[in-house]
Design a protein around this motif. Structure first.
Motif, short mmCIF file in Angstrom:
data_model
loop_
_atom_site.label_atom_id
_atom_site.label_comp_id
_atom_site.label_asym_id
_atom_site.label_seq_id
_atom_site.Cartn_x
_atom_site.Cartn_y
_atom_site.Cartn_z
N ASN A 126 0.81 -1.21 0.00
CA ASN A 126 0.00 0.00 0.00
C ASN A 126 0.85 1.27 0.00
O ASN A 126 0.31 2.37 -0.13
CB ASN A 126 -0.94 0.00 1.22
CG ASN A 126 -1.98 -1.10 1.14
OD1 ASN A 126 -2.55 -1.34 0.08
ND2 ASN A 126 -2.21 -1.79 2.25
N THR A 127 2.14 1.14 0.14
CA THR A 127 3.02 2.31 0.13
C THR A 127 3.98 2.30 -1.06
O THR A 127 4.71 3.27 -1.26
CB THR A 127 3.84 2.39 1.43
OG1 THR A 127 4.64 1.21 1.56
CG2 THR A 127 2.93 2.52 2.64
N TRP A 129 4.33 1.09 -5.38
CA TRP A 129 3.63 0.63 -6.58
C TRP A 129 4.16 -0.72 -7.04
O TRP A 129 3.44 -1.49 -7.65
CB TRP A 129 3.77 1.66 -7.70
CG TRP A 129 3.16 2.98 -7.40
CD1 TRP A 129 3.80 4.18 -7.23
CD2 TRP A 129 1.77 3.26 -7.20
NE1 TRP A 129 2.91 5.18 -6.95
CE2 TRP A 129 1.66 4.65 -6.94
CE3 TRP A 129 0.62 2.48 -7.22
CZ2 TRP A 129 0.43 5.27 -6.69
CZ3 TRP A 129 -0.61 3.10 -6.99
CH2 TRP A 129 -0.70 4.46 -6.73
N SER A 142 1.64 -3.71 -7.06
CA SER A 142 0.52 -3.44 -6.17
C SER A 142 -0.80 -3.52 -6.93
O SER A 142 -0.92 -3.04 -8.06
CB SER A 142 0.65 -2.05 -5.55
OG SER A 142 -0.53 -1.69 -4.85
N ARG A 144 -3.21 -1.80 -6.52
CA ARG A 144 -3.74 -0.45 -6.72
C ARG A 144 -3.52 0.05 -8.15
O ARG A 144 -4.16 1.01 -8.59
CB ARG A 144 -3.11 0.53 -5.73
CG ARG A 144 -3.46 0.24 -4.27
CD ARG A 144 -2.83 1.26 -3.35
NE ARG A 144 -1.38 1.26 -3.48
CZ ARG A 144 -0.60 2.32 -3.30
NH1 ARG A 144 -1.13 3.50 -3.03
NH2 ARG A 144 0.71 2.22 -3.41
N VAL A 193 -1.90 10.75 -8.36
CA VAL A 193 -2.72 9.83 -7.57
C VAL A 193 -2.37 9.94 -6.10
O VAL A 193 -3.25 10.00 -5.23
CB VAL A 193 -2.51 8.38 -8.06
CG1 VAL A 193 -3.18 7.39 -7.10
CG2 VAL A 193 -3.08 8.20 -9.46
N VAL A 194 -1.07 10.00 -5.80
CA VAL A 194 -0.62 10.11 -4.41
C VAL A 194 -1.11 11.43 -3.80
O VAL A 194 -1.61 11.47 -2.66
CB VAL A 194 0.91 10.02 -4.31
CG1 VAL A 194 1.39 10.35 -2.90
CG2 VAL A 194 1.38 8.63 -4.71
N ALA A 196 -3.70 13.22 -4.70
CA ALA A 196 -5.15 13.17 -4.53
C ALA A 196 -5.54 12.38 -3.28
O ALA A 196 -6.49 12.73 -2.57
CB ALA A 196 -5.81 12.56 -5.76
N ASP A 197 -4.78 11.31 -3.00
CA ASP A 197 -5.07 10.50 -1.81
C ASP A 197 -4.84 11.28 -0.52
O ASP A 197 -5.43 10.96 0.52
CB ASP A 197 -4.19 9.25 -1.80
CG ASP A 197 -4.65 8.22 -2.82
OD1 ASP A 197 -5.80 8.32 -3.29
OD2 ASP A 197 -3.86 7.31 -3.15
N ARG A 198 -3.98 12.30 -0.59
CA ARG A 198 -3.67 13.07 0.61
C ARG A 198 -4.66 14.21 0.86
O ARG A 198 -4.63 14.83 1.92
CB ARG A 198 -2.26 13.66 0.49
CG ARG A 198 -1.16 12.60 0.56
CD ARG A 198 0.19 13.19 0.27
NE ARG A 198 1.26 12.19 0.36
CZ ARG A 198 2.49 12.38 -0.09
NH1 ARG A 198 2.81 13.54 -0.65
NH2 ARG A 198 3.40 11.42 0.03
N HIS A 201 -11.01 14.49 2.78
CA HIS A 201 -12.29 14.09 2.23
C HIS A 201 -13.40 14.94 2.87
O HIS A 201 -13.54 14.98 4.10
CB HIS A 201 -12.56 12.60 2.50
CG HIS A 201 -11.59 11.72 1.78
ND1 HIS A 201 -11.66 11.48 0.43
CD2 HIS A 201 -10.51 11.04 2.22
CE1 HIS A 201 -10.68 10.68 0.08
NE2 HIS A 201 -9.97 10.39 1.14
#
Length: 208
Positions: A126-127, A129, A142, A144, A193-194, A196-198, A201
């Motif tokens: 998960n950390t 690719w 991964s 993902r 992508v990274v 956006a995940d940070r 929400h």
């Protein structure tokens, strides 16, 4: 016009889109190349916020609002090409297909020198690719990455293949990736992508 129009994939049929652009009074379509196929940008005065794209034979047609700036056009062409590529690679590649892609990439960009003993998907990364163990010749990607554009998956595969030849990330390692034409684009995609995940929400609206 908002700086971030809503992006749509292939929700409209090509026939409907063709009818849409045929009624506009806008500049002539702009033709360009994406590196693998031709891209035609069509501006429509009837469009206010939406951007869409579809394949038409061996080219990609991107429909944008007529008032969009050239900078916005460049950005949305890239976004829509990535979105189409992701939609087209939705079918999950199996481990055997990953191994075949790795062999092809090694032959095309590394003179066939990288020969992994195994290439497979894993769900416990998960950390990262991808990862590899040079002593065993094993490569792991991964889960993902599944559903991302094929050029991104190919980049990660090639990255790990290069590690079978050069363990670290020094100049010699990066020289091995210089021949892959989409290295910077794939790195930018993954960095996006990274990022956006940070992002925080936002809470759902009341009643949702």
């Amino acid at each position: 016009m908002p700086a971030d129009p809503s992006a749509h994939g292939s929700g409209e049929t090509p026939l409907r889109r063709a009818a849409d652009t045929s009624r506009r009074a806008a500049p002539s379509p702009t033709a360009r190349s994406s590196g693998t196929s031709a891209v035609e940008v069509r501006r429509s005065s009837r469009r206010r916020r939406t951007v869409s794209a579809y394949r038409e034979g061996d080219r990609t047609v991107v429909l944008i609002p007529a008032r969009m700036s050239e900078a916005e056009e460049e950005r949305w062409v890239t976004v829509m090409l990535d979105k189409l590529a992701a939609q087209e690679s939705k079918r999950m590649l199996g481990d055997a297909e990953l191994a075949e892609r790795a062999e092809r990439l090694s032959g095309q960009f590394l003179d066939g020198r990288a020969r992994p003993a195994s290439v497979r998907w894993v769900t416990n990364q998960n950390t990262r690719w991808g990862s590899c163990t040079p002593a065993e010749g094993s490569i792991r990607l991964s889960h993902r990455l599944q559903g991302m554009p094929e050029y991104v998956i190919d980049y990660v595969l090639l990255h790990e293949l290069a590690h079978l030849l050069v363990p670290g990330h020094g100049p010699r390692f990066w020289r091995l990736l210089e021949s892959y034409p989409r290295t910077e684009r794939a790195r930018g995609y993954l960095e996006g992508v990274v990022a956006a995940d940070r992002l925080p929400h936002l809470p759902a609206a009341r009643g949702e």
